[in-house]
Design a protein around this motif. Sequence first.
Motif, mmCIF file in Angstrom:
data_model
loop_
_atom_site.group_PDB
_atom_site.id
_atom_site.type_symbol
_atom_site.label_atom_id
_atom_site.label_comp_id
_atom_site.label_asym_id
_atom_site.label_seq_id
_atom_site.Cartn_x
_atom_site.Cartn_y
_atom_site.Cartn_z
ATOM 1 N N TYR A 1 -89.229 105.515 70.944
ATOM 2 C CA TYR A 1 -89.017 106.175 72.233
ATOM 3 C C TYR A 1 -89.087 107.694 72.063
ATOM 4 N N PHE A 2 -88.485 108.180 70.998
ATOM 5 C CA PHE A 2 -88.417 109.638 70.846
ATOM 6 C C PHE A 2 -89.663 110.213 70.170
ATOM 7 N N HIS A 3 -90.458 109.347 69.548
ATOM 8 C CA HIS A 3 -91.741 109.812 69.002
ATOM 9 C C HIS A 3 -92.772 109.948 70.119
ATOM 10 N N SER A 4 -92.591 109.139 71.162
ATOM 11 C CA SER A 4 -93.545 109.159 72.270
ATOM 12 C C SER A 4 -92.928 109.982 73.404
ATOM 13 N N PRO A 5 -93.728 110.310 74.417
ATOM 14 C CA PRO A 5 -93.155 111.118 75.501
ATOM 15 C C PRO A 5 -92.169 110.337 76.371
ATOM 16 N N ILE A 6 -92.121 108.999 76.209
ATOM 17 C CA ILE A 6 -91.355 108.188 77.160
ATOM 18 C C ILE A 6 -89.898 108.650 77.300
ATOM 19 N N ALA A 7 -89.218 108.811 76.161
ATOM 20 C CA ALA A 7 -87.804 109.145 76.231
ATOM 21 C C ALA A 7 -87.600 110.466 76.979
ATOM 22 N N TYR A 8 -88.443 111.455 76.663
ATOM 23 C CA TYR A 8 -88.272 112.774 77.275
ATOM 24 C C TYR A 8 -88.610 112.722 78.749
ATOM 25 N N LEU A 9 -89.670 111.978 79.063
ATOM 26 C CA LEU A 9 -90.089 111.855 80.457
ATOM 27 C C LEU A 9 -88.980 111.214 81.285
ATOM 28 N N VAL A 10 -88.482 110.083 80.772
ATOM 29 C CA VAL A 10 -87.455 109.347 81.494
ATOM 30 C C VAL A 10 -86.222 110.225 81.715
ATOM 31 N N MET A 11 -85.813 110.935 80.673
ATOM 32 C CA MET A 11 -84.608 111.744 80.799
ATOM 33 C C MET A 11 -84.837 112.953 81.706
ATOM 34 N N ALA A 12 -86.024 113.521 81.645
ATOM 35 C CA ALA A 12 -86.308 114.677 82.496
ATOM 36 C C ALA A 12 -86.331 114.256 83.962
ATOM 37 N N VAL A 13 -87.043 113.159 84.243
ATOM 38 C CA VAL A 13 -87.117 112.674 85.627
ATOM 39 C C VAL A 13 -85.709 112.371 86.135
ATOM 40 N N TYR A 14 -84.960 111.720 85.274
ATOM 41 C CA TYR A 14 -83.601 111.352 85.675
ATOM 42 C C TYR A 14 -82.762 112.591 85.976
ATOM 43 N N SER A 15 -82.808 113.585 85.085
ATOM 44 C CA SER A 15 -81.990 114.787 85.292
ATOM 45 C C SER A 15 -82.347 115.463 86.594
ATOM 46 N N VAL A 16 -83.629 115.585 86.869
ATOM 47 C CA VAL A 16 -84.059 116.305 88.069
ATOM 48 C C VAL A 16 -83.614 115.555 89.321
ATOM 49 N N LEU A 17 -83.923 114.255 89.388
ATOM 50 C CA LEU A 17 -83.574 113.489 90.585
ATOM 51 C C LEU A 17 -82.062 113.401 90.766
ATOM 52 N N THR B 1 -77.899 107.036 76.842
ATOM 53 C CA THR B 1 -78.078 108.489 76.689
ATOM 54 C C THR B 1 -78.442 109.105 78.042
ATOM 55 N N MET B 2 -79.289 108.368 78.764
ATOM 56 C CA MET B 2 -79.755 108.877 80.049
ATOM 57 C C MET B 2 -78.616 108.987 81.053
ATOM 58 N N ILE B 3 -77.779 107.944 81.129
ATOM 59 C CA ILE B 3 -76.754 108.007 82.176
ATOM 60 C C ILE B 3 -75.603 108.943 81.798
ATOM 61 N N VAL B 4 -75.545 109.317 80.538
ATOM 62 C CA VAL B 4 -74.532 110.310 80.159
ATOM 63 C C VAL B 4 -74.779 111.615 80.924
ATOM 64 N N ILE B 5 -76.072 111.873 81.230
ATOM 65 C CA ILE B 5 -76.411 113.075 81.994
ATOM 66 C C ILE B 5 -75.634 113.115 83.315
ATOM 67 N N THR B 6 -75.497 111.942 83.960
ATOM 68 C CA THR B 6 -74.751 111.866 85.218
ATOM 69 C C THR B 6 -73.354 112.452 85.061
ATOM 70 N N PHE B 7 -72.762 112.120 83.927
ATOM 71 C CA PHE B 7 -71.373 112.545 83.751
ATOM 72 C C PHE B 7 -71.296 114.033 83.435
ATOM 73 N N GLY B 8 -72.386 114.581 82.955
ATOM 74 C CA GLY B 8 -72.457 116.036 82.812
ATOM 75 C C GLY B 8 -72.335 116.697 84.178
ATOM 76 N N TYR B 9 -73.093 116.158 85.140
ATOM 77 C CA TYR B 9 -73.018 116.715 86.505
ATOM 78 C C TYR B 9 -71.609 116.544 87.068
#
Lengths: 258, 332
Positions: A15-31, A128-136
């Motif tokens: 996931y982290f070698h490919s763009p997927i992880a970064y894409l998913v997390m970026a899209v998630y953070s923005v939305l 990891t992705m949903i942890v971003i929610t708790f940052g907000y």
Amino acid sequence: MRNILAVAGKELRSYFHSPIAYLVMAVYSVLCGFFFYSFTATYVVQTFRMQAMGGMGMPSMTINDYVIRPLFEGVLAIVLLLLIPLITMRLYAEEKRSGTIELLLTSPITDLQIILGKFLGALLLYGTMIVITFGYLGVLFIYGNPFAKPLIAQAVGLFLFGGALLALGMWISTFTKNQIIAAVVSFAVFLLFYVLNWVTAYSSGAVSRVLAYLSLTTHFDAFSKGVVDLKDLVYYLSVIVLGIFLTARSVEALKGRV
Amino acid sequence: MIEVENLTKRYGPTLAVSGVSFQVQKGEVLGFLGPNGAGKTTTMRIITGFLSASSGRVRVAGFDVAEAPLEAKKRVGYLPENPPVYTDMTVNEYLAFVGRIKGVARTELKKRIAEVSEKCAVADVQNRQIGKLSKGYRQRVGLAQAMIHNPEVLILDEPTAGLDPKQIIETRELIKGLAGQHTVILSTHILPEVSKTCQRVVVINKGTVVAMGAPDELTARLQGYGTVLVTAEGPAPEITSKLQTVPGVTLVEQRESSGPRITLEVHTEKNHDVRAELARAVVQSGWGLFELKTSGMSLEDIFLKLTTRDLGEEAAAQKELPAGGGEAKAEN
């Protein structure tokens, strides 16, 4: 356990070698950030209005009800519709396309260990992705004083909800060599499960009650209110187990045993 | 070490492998020979546990691959037709991952990676991403992967595909070096590979075993007669009739002629070396002798003979089929 962790580690690395992880997390953070900002701003404007009117006879507006809960429900939609298929599409489809499935299935590890490893890897990325929610949400604790306890239920709910979709998405991924097909089919299936409870709006028979029960959203209601209900817990855990079981059956079928 | 008994695999109505049986002794290198689509890969996939058989059984080191798959898989290293590499990993990361899922002890992992990288000549690219390596390197990474847990049995599906001539020779040497400590099954449709690396050959066509034995043994069995090629200068009819009188010669055929020089194919009785007499016959008659050589049946010839004979039989069977169908209709 060692084997499960080896597979999970491999999945995470991919996931982290490919763009997927970064894409998913970026899209998630923005939305998620936009949702959060909108709900907070609305809340702030409305509370000012309420105060100006003296708040007579009106129930008090809490941050929990007007920011956090809509945020979780909104997040559900993004996670559900967009991002989980992106996480699960490659799990088996890519192994089948590149032929590495032959390596996995001829190694001295069980199919279940491979499946659990893949599920765990996907779950960790999702976590990891949903942890971003708790940052907000942390911002709310700095400038306001929401209740903390409902957050635990909401976090558990979101995690289980995602887990259920990940398990189903993984199963769908076993049917094809093409990641895009896996993603589109997962998207369609998830959307259907998401809106299944609409039937209660126009019908009230036994069938519609069953369909509403099967809907993924129905079972998130209690969690989003901050309540952990055993029957919802059982529902999500059963969907996860079902997804893993179906994946195991499907992998078995790949070997021509069915 | 490997026992395959009456193996059959159906894909729906098509029979990919039908009643294949053979055994491989410990330390032996077995060549699996057949045209594309003969069932080599399917058989190998069943031995490695990737596919399950429709019927029949396979035992590796005494463990049934269907009943004790983990024990069997621990003892098998497998290189599929396309090396099963993760293109986003480096060679070292990949070998470490494979080592872990193949059950190599954590403390030994580093040592094993170094050993197999050395053996398969991939040590110089150990930190490169596999996706950026050439086909030859990927193939050898695949080979390294198959050997990482030091398995007793190696199953190699076309191990030299995609390699350049030098690498092919090196890989063959490597495989030959494995004989003795490892039991190897390798599949190929490249014939010289078999005679160069294998002690025994199984020829498979249309899912069934058509011949089995040592390469020389196969040659001897199928060769009903010896053949000598004679190139001489002189009048063709006279040379032909002269050679026909040599004892042991059964048939003389003209192969080709260029100017006054002709090449004759002389068939002789089995195990009857007539070369000295042939030379004498030509020279004593005053003709010029340019070349004299035995032409044993090569593996290519055997292969073609075995696989096309089957095709011929099938064509015959198909011709009979419409007639049978007609009868069935008549009965109805």
